[in-house]
Motif scaffolding. Sequence first.
Motif, PDB file in Angstrom:
ATOM      1  N   ILE A   1       0.756  -1.208  -0.155  1.00 28.66           N
ATOM      2  CA  ILE A   1      -0.015  -0.068   0.046  1.00 28.66           C
ATOM      3  C   ILE A   1       0.973   1.300   0.120  1.00 28.66           C
ATOM      4  O   ILE A   1       1.911   1.287   0.578  1.00 28.66           O
ATOM      5  CB  ILE A   1      -1.042   0.054   1.121  1.00 28.66           C
ATOM      6  CG1 ILE A   1      -0.197  -0.303   2.529  1.00 28.66           C
ATOM      7  CG2 ILE A   1      -2.175  -1.008   0.860  1.00 28.66           C
ATOM      8  CD1 ILE A   1      -1.011  -0.030   3.623  1.00 28.66           C
ATOM      9  N   ASP A   2       0.461   2.398  -0.624  1.00 28.43           N
ATOM     10  CA  ASP A   2       1.103   3.377  -0.621  1.00 28.43           C
ATOM     11  C   ASP A   2       0.377   4.643  -0.182  1.00 28.43           C
ATOM     12  O   ASP A   2      -0.838   5.051  -0.714  1.00 28.43           O
ATOM     13  CB  ASP A   2       1.581   3.586  -2.104  1.00 28.43           C
ATOM     14  CG  ASP A   2       2.424   5.092  -2.328  1.00 28.43           C
ATOM     15  OD1 ASP A   2       3.193   5.394  -1.479  1.00 28.43           O
ATOM     16  OD2 ASP A   2       2.046   5.898  -3.419  1.00 28.43           O
ATOM     17  N   GLY A   3       0.554   5.396   0.728  1.00 29.99           N
ATOM     18  CA  GLY A   3       0.022   6.549   1.285  1.00 29.99           C
ATOM     19  C   GLY A   3       0.447   7.636   0.465  1.00 29.99           C
ATOM     20  O   GLY A   3       1.350   8.252   0.492  1.00 29.99           O
ATOM     21  N   TYR A   4      -0.257   7.941  -0.770  1.00 30.73           N
ATOM     22  CA  TYR A   4      -0.104   9.100  -1.694  1.00 30.73           C
ATOM     23  C   TYR A   4      -0.611  10.328  -1.073  1.00 30.73           C
ATOM     24  O   TYR A   4       0.276  11.282  -1.429  1.00 30.73           O
ATOM     25  CB  TYR A   4      -0.987   8.595  -3.040  1.00 30.73           C
ATOM     26  CG  TYR A   4      -0.408   9.570  -4.217  1.00 30.73           C
ATOM     27  CD1 TYR A   4       0.640   9.612  -4.830  1.00 30.73           C
ATOM     28  CD2 TYR A   4      -1.531  10.636  -4.367  1.00 30.73           C
ATOM     29  CE1 TYR A   4       0.994  10.480  -5.675  1.00 30.73           C
ATOM     30  CE2 TYR A   4      -1.012  11.401  -5.388  1.00 30.73           C
ATOM     31  CZ  TYR A   4       0.215  11.298  -6.128  1.00 30.73           C
ATOM     32  OH  TYR A   4       0.431  12.267  -7.171  1.00 30.73           O
ATOM     33  N   SER A   5      -1.574  10.635  -0.602  1.00 26.77           N
ATOM     34  CA  SER A   5      -2.194  11.976  -0.026  1.00 26.77           C
ATOM     35  C   SER A   5      -2.819  11.821   1.197  1.00 26.77           C
ATOM     36  O   SER A   5      -3.772  10.941   1.227  1.00 26.77           O
ATOM     37  CB  SER A   5      -2.884  12.630  -1.337  1.00 26.77           C
ATOM     38  OG  SER A   5      -3.359  13.841  -0.651  1.00 26.77           O
ATOM     39  N   ALA A   6      -2.546  12.639   2.066  1.00 23.73           N
ATOM     40  CA  ALA A   6      -3.331  12.578   3.507  1.00 23.73           C
ATOM     41  C   ALA A   6      -4.482  13.265   3.279  1.00 23.73           C
ATOM     42  O   ALA A   6      -4.588  13.888   2.433  1.00 23.73           O
ATOM     43  CB  ALA A   6      -2.262  13.120   4.405  1.00 23.73           C
TER      44      ALA A   6
END
Length: 123
Positions: A64-69
């Motif tokens: 998983i990638d936290g692209y934008s908070a």
Amino acid sequence: IVIEWTNDDADIDLWVIEPTGEKTYYQNRESKAGGLISNDMTDGYGPEEYVLRRAVAGTYLVKIDGYSADRINPNGKGRVMVRLIRDFGRAKQHEDLVDAEIGFEESDTDDGRLIARMTVDKQ
């Protein structure tokens, strides 16, 4: 593979690296082996899904990638529920759940966060 998350306005991406090394994600939605990523959900709680009708033997990396908070709460960590489903719709269907925390620091976005390894044996 299905992911859902707790931050309403966050953009979290599902990545699956197939045994061939091909990365299936929002910029490469369909792999040569037939793996398919659903639409890129950029707000709401997901879901994003990866499906593959006939998996080739080998190890699949689930990331998983936290692209934008979430812009309302940009400092908070998010939680991601990952469902790893084998033999979907068959009598021997099996599901594993992984509950993961994800941040949005630079280190989380470089290579994604490894959540699981799924191994498919030769048939």
